[in-house]
Design a protein around this motif. Structure first.
Motif, PDB file in Angstrom:
ATOM      1  N   GLY A   1      11.658  69.636  28.577  1.00 16.31           N
ATOM      2  CA  GLY A   1      11.278  69.271  29.939  1.00 16.31           C
ATOM      3  C   GLY A   1      12.144  69.956  30.980  1.00 16.31           C
ATOM      4  N   PHE A   2      13.458  69.952  30.768  1.00 15.51           N
ATOM      5  CA  PHE A   2      14.347  70.638  31.698  1.00 15.51           C
ATOM      6  C   PHE A   2      14.167  72.150  31.618  1.00 15.51           C
ATOM      7  CE2 PHE A   2      18.413  72.578  32.883  1.00 15.51           C
ATOM      8  CZ  PHE A   2      18.593  72.021  34.142  1.00 15.51           C
ATOM      9  N   HIS A   3      13.835  72.649  30.433  1.00 20.82           N
ATOM     10  CA  HIS A   3      13.579  74.083  30.286  1.00 20.82           C
ATOM     11  C   HIS A   3      12.388  74.503  31.145  1.00 20.82           C
ATOM     12  CE1 HIS A   3      14.075  77.873  28.084  1.00 20.82           C
ATOM     13  NE2 HIS A   3      12.759  77.964  28.086  1.00 20.82           N
ATOM     14  N   ILE A   4      11.357  73.677  31.197  1.00 19.42           N
ATOM     15  CA  ILE A   4      10.199  73.962  32.052  1.00 19.42           C
ATOM     16  C   ILE A   4      10.618  73.999  33.518  1.00 19.42           C
ATOM     17  CG2 ILE A   4       7.969  73.060  32.840  1.00 19.42           C
ATOM     18  CD1 ILE A   4       7.632  71.875  30.022  1.00 19.42           C
ATOM     19  N   TYR A   5      11.396  73.016  33.918  1.00 15.30           N
ATOM     20  CA  TYR A   5      11.872  72.988  35.312  1.00 15.30           C
ATOM     21  C   TYR A   5      12.723  74.204  35.632  1.00 15.30           C
ATOM     22  CZ  TYR A   5      15.141  71.867  39.052  1.00 15.30           C
ATOM     23  OH  TYR A   5      15.935  71.939  40.177  1.00 15.30           O
ATOM     24  N   ASP A   6      13.634  74.558  34.725  1.00 17.06           N
ATOM     25  CA  ASP A   6      14.544  75.667  34.978  1.00 17.06           C
ATOM     26  C   ASP A   6      13.789  76.991  35.054  1.00 17.06           C
ATOM     27  OD1 ASP A   6      17.325  76.914  34.967  1.00 17.06           O
ATOM     28  OD2 ASP A   6      16.465  77.822  33.188  1.00 17.06           O
ATOM     29  N   VAL A   7      12.888  77.229  34.093  1.00 19.36           N
ATOM     30  CA  VAL A   7      12.157  78.488  34.072  1.00 19.36           C
ATOM     31  C   VAL A   7      11.192  78.580  35.244  1.00 19.36           C
ATOM     32  CG1 VAL A   7      10.520  79.878  32.747  1.00 19.36           C
ATOM     33  CG2 VAL A   7      12.397  78.747  31.585  1.00 19.36           C
ATOM     34  N   GLY A   8      10.552  77.452  35.586  1.00 19.90           N
ATOM     35  CA  GLY A   8       9.542  77.481  36.637  1.00 19.90           C
ATOM     36  C   GLY A   8      10.092  77.530  38.044  1.00 19.90           C
ATOM     37  N   PHE A   9      11.272  76.931  38.264  1.00 19.87           N
ATOM     38  CA  PHE A   9      11.762  76.788  39.638  1.00 19.87           C
ATOM     39  C   PHE A   9      13.127  77.416  39.888  1.00 19.87           C
ATOM     40  CE2 PHE A   9       8.910  73.227  38.824  1.00 19.87           C
ATOM     41  CZ  PHE A   9       8.034  73.326  39.896  1.00 19.87           C
ATOM     42  N   GLN A  10      13.865  77.748  38.839  1.00 17.92           N
ATOM     43  CA  GLN A  10      15.186  78.324  39.021  1.00 17.92           C
ATOM     44  C   GLN A  10      15.276  79.756  38.501  1.00 17.92           C
ATOM     45  OE1 GLN A  10      17.594  76.469  40.617  1.00 17.92           O
ATOM     46  NE2 GLN A  10      15.997  74.938  40.869  1.00 17.92           N
ATOM     47  N   SER A  11      14.170  80.303  38.048  1.00 16.29           N
ATOM     48  CA  SER A  11      14.199  81.633  37.457  1.00 16.29           C
ATOM     49  C   SER A  11      14.262  82.711  38.530  1.00 16.29           C
ATOM     50  CB  SER A  11      12.963  81.856  36.579  1.00 16.29           C
ATOM     51  OG  SER A  11      12.909  83.190  36.134  1.00 16.29           O
ATOM     52  N   PRO A  12      15.068  83.749  38.327  1.00 19.43           N
ATOM     53  CA  PRO A  12      15.107  84.851  39.293  1.00 19.43           C
ATOM     54  C   PRO A  12      13.884  85.748  39.212  1.00 19.43           C
ATOM     55  CG  PRO A  12      16.552  85.329  37.445  1.00 19.43           C
ATOM     56  CD  PRO A  12      16.044  83.931  37.254  1.00 19.43           C
ATOM     57  N   ASN A  13      13.108  85.650  38.142  1.00 13.11           N
ATOM     58  CA  ASN A  13      11.922  86.477  37.958  1.00 13.11           C
ATOM     59  C   ASN A  13      10.728  85.551  37.753  1.00 13.11           C
ATOM     60  OD1 ASN A  13      10.028  88.463  37.356  1.00 13.11           O
ATOM     61  ND2 ASN A  13      11.476  89.657  36.147  1.00 13.11           N
ATOM     62  N   VAL A  14      10.081  85.173  38.843  1.00 17.83           N
ATOM     63  CA  VAL A  14       9.037  84.155  38.806  1.00 17.83           C
ATOM     64  C   VAL A  14       7.839  84.624  37.992  1.00 17.83           C
ATOM     65  CG1 VAL A  14       7.480  82.752  40.200  1.00 17.83           C
ATOM     66  CG2 VAL A  14       9.797  83.247  41.019  1.00 17.83           C
ATOM     67  N   GLU A  15       7.409  85.855  38.183  1.00 19.60           N
ATOM     68  CA  GLU A  15       6.215  86.350  37.500  1.00 19.60           C
ATOM     69  C   GLU A  15       6.429  86.397  35.986  1.00 19.60           C
ATOM     70  OE1 GLU A  15       3.408  86.738  38.758  1.00 19.60           O
ATOM     71  OE2 GLU A  15       3.891  86.618  40.875  1.00 19.60           O
ATOM     72  N   ALA A  16       7.607  86.823  35.557  1.00 21.44           N
ATOM     73  CA  ALA A  16       7.876  86.882  34.123  1.00 21.44           C
ATOM     74  C   ALA A  16       7.976  85.499  33.514  1.00 21.44           C
ATOM     75  CB  ALA A  16       9.164  87.662  33.864  1.00 21.44           C
ATOM     76  N   ALA A  17       8.402  84.518  34.304  1.00 25.34           N
ATOM     77  CA  ALA A  17       8.622  83.177  33.776  1.00 25.34           C
ATOM     78  C   ALA A  17       7.356  82.341  33.736  1.00 25.34           C
ATOM     79  CB  ALA A  17       9.685  82.464  34.620  1.00 25.34           C
TER      80      ALA A  17
END
Length: 549
Positions: free
Chosen positions: A495-511
């Motif tokens: 669940g936190f991985h989804i939040y981190d990848v979706g909202f904290q990722s520096p590369n939104v398109e790749a995530a």
């Protein structure tokens, strides 16, 4: 006739059935959408080579068509694009994943259809999956094996060399995390043991000599393993491949950074299907990399399942004992009524409040007290006085405790009082009646409460952000070092991985695709846990059906 039909109640049956059908279709449609957007990411896409025209800086672009959209002509003209010679009201543009991050500003770029002069898909275009800097796209020029340029059967030789480099990297990683990690763990325990003797004024000369000898033996073993590690890394760095990228430049890729390579434009359907399952297996079994935007999610899967199982072990006995006391022993008075109201109200408390409580009580008060009593030698570094998997499980156990209590009480209330009276009349004590008759008959209801608790706990994120979950955990809560289960460690969660990848990722398109894939995986884990619990409940229901009759 119509009035009589309404009075019969048939319309309400049809309305209820229709509502259930719509809800089921909505849920299945949502799951299908998540699965399609997430799982399709692992299919090997075609790689295109675009020759551009006009004022575009990069005249050749190589990459995957990641997305496409129709853009109104007026909107493009407002940004300064000259489209005076085009009659279309809407123009199509493509989002191209170009990769090669170290040589381009962005590994995603939009290309307008009016800028494309030609669009080809050469069969010799290769995709290199790397451990850092993402994918690399280009044409294989030379394969260099131990300093020698290979001219014959380049693809077959390159495949062998990549497999060799991957195997050597895995051996090095296993050595680093296994034997070397174990030695580091033992050295740290020796340091803490020596500090403990010093605090207790028990550090004698014999103990100093014994600790020094153990430390010397471990460091000698560490030196041997370190040489083996450096040798493996040196062997992995032996070979290279040169690739011509979209700039026309020749780039040398060290094979120790290459995880896999393929020619997507030259693959058959069967080859693509095999590649798809290989990539899907890597996603489930590998560790994440590149700020969680690439690689796998195995630590998050392990952390989620481990934490949920630990929570279930904690919440079930407490919830069952509390429900038995409230229903079988507590007097029916105002105090009991207030306790039941409080339990029901606890189910409506926002989950973040439980997280604040867990941080304040479990981590700082209880964990800090444990450190002072049992781990003074570790000061000022906390052991249990810091967020960890144990405190996360306890916090979620309190969060789901009302569900287990209410469900168990409902199961106890459905057992006829004649069963209790008959057992007592035959000479059984109340405790024996509870243990041998009442609890087995109520076990399906207990499992129902556990199912609901697992379903809620597995999807909670907000409280875990305060009491134990992290973006990247260096080690799992379970390893080969005594005591094997390290409940003080932080962990990763889907669940936190989804939040981190979706909202904290520096590369939104790749995530973005990984968000869908991880969400589908989280739903799959929850469904698997629930199906397992439902199977156990049905088995218990059949086993104790005779008692219910």
């Amino acid at each position: 006739m119509l009035k009589q039909w309404f009075k019969s109640g048939s319309p309400w049956i049809w309305m209820t059935g229709g509502a259930v059908s719509i809800s089921l279709i909505s849920v299945l449609g949502l799951l299908a959408m998540i699965a399609w957007k997430g799982l399709s990411f692992f299919w090997p896409s075609q790689v295109v080579q675009l020759e551009l025209q006009g004022s575009v800086a990069q005249q050749t672009v190589i990459g995957e068509i990641y997305d496409r959209e129709m853009v109104p002509k007026s909107r493009l003209e407002a940004t300064g694009v000259d489209l005076s010679g085009y009659d279309k009201e809407q123009l199509e543009r493509y989002l191209i994943k170009t990769g090669n991050r170290e040589y381009v500003d962005l590994d995603f770029r939009w290309v307008l259809e009016t800028d494309i002069k030609s669009n080809t898909m050469p069969a010799t275009l290769a995709v290199f999956e790397r451990s850092k800097n993402g994918n690399f796209y280009g044409y294989v020029e030379q394969v260099i094996k131990d300093g020698q340029v290979i001219t014959d059967n380049k693809t077959e030789v390159l495949e062998e060399l990549v497999e060799r480099a991957v195997e050597l990297n895995e051996q090095a990683l296993d050595l680093q995390n296994g034997d070397i990690g174990h030695i580091n763990y033992q050295l740290e325990r020796l340091r803490l043991q020596e500090k403990s003797y010093l605090l207790d004024d028990a550090l004698t000369d014999e103990r100093v000599a014994e600790l020094a000898q153990q430390r010397a033996d471990l460091r000698a073993e560490y030196g041997v393993l370190e040489k083996q590690l450096f040798a493996l890394r040196k062997q992995a760095k032996r070979d290279q491949v040169t690739v011509k990228d979209m700039r026309g430049e020749i780039v040398t890729l060290p094979l120790y950074q290459v995880l896999d390579f393929w020619f997507p434009n030259d693959m058959s359907f069967v080859a693509k299907l095999g590649h798809y399952f290989v990539q899907l297996g890597k996603f489930v079994s590998d560790d994440p990399r590149e700020a969680n935007t690439e690689g796998g999610v195995f630590p998050a899967i392990f952390g989620t399942v481990f934490m949920v199982m630990l929570m279930a072990v904690i919440v079930t006995p407490f919830g069952v004992v509390a429900a038995i006391y409230l229903h079988e022993y507590a007097a029916k008075n105002a105090v009991t009524k207030m306790i039941r109201i409080a339990v029901i109200n606890l189910a409506g408390v926002p989950s973040i409040v439980y997280g604040v409580f867990g941080l304040g009580f479990f981590v700082y008060v209880l964990g800090g007290s444990l450190d002072q009593l049992f781990y003074p030698e570790a000061a000022p570094s906390p052991v249990f006085g810091t967020p960890g998997v144990l405190w996360s499980a306890l916090t979620l156990a309190i969060l789901t405790l009302p569900v287990v209590i209410v469900s168990t009480e409902e199961g106890l209330s459905r057992i006829p009082s004649t069963v209790r009276h008959g057992s007592l009349a035959l000479g059984a004590t109340q405790a024996e009646t509870l243990w041998r008759i009442i609890v087995p008959m109520a076990s399906p209801a207990i499992m129902t409460g556990l199912i609901l608790a697992v379903a809620r706990a597995a999807g909670e994120v907000a409280p875990l952000m305060l009491v134990g979950v992290v973006k990247m955990a260096p080690t799992l809560p379970l390893d080969g070092n005594f005591p094997y289960f390290h409940l003080d460690r932080k962990f990763m969660h889907l669940g936190f991985h989804i939040y981190d990848v979706g909202f904290q990722s520096p590369n939104v398109e790749a995530a973005r695709p990984l968000v869908y894939a991880t969400a589908f995986l989280l739903v799959s884990v929850i469904i698997t846990l629930n199906i397992t619990a439902i199977g156990i409940r049905n088995h218990l229901r059949e086993k104790f059906r005779s008692l219910d009759q």
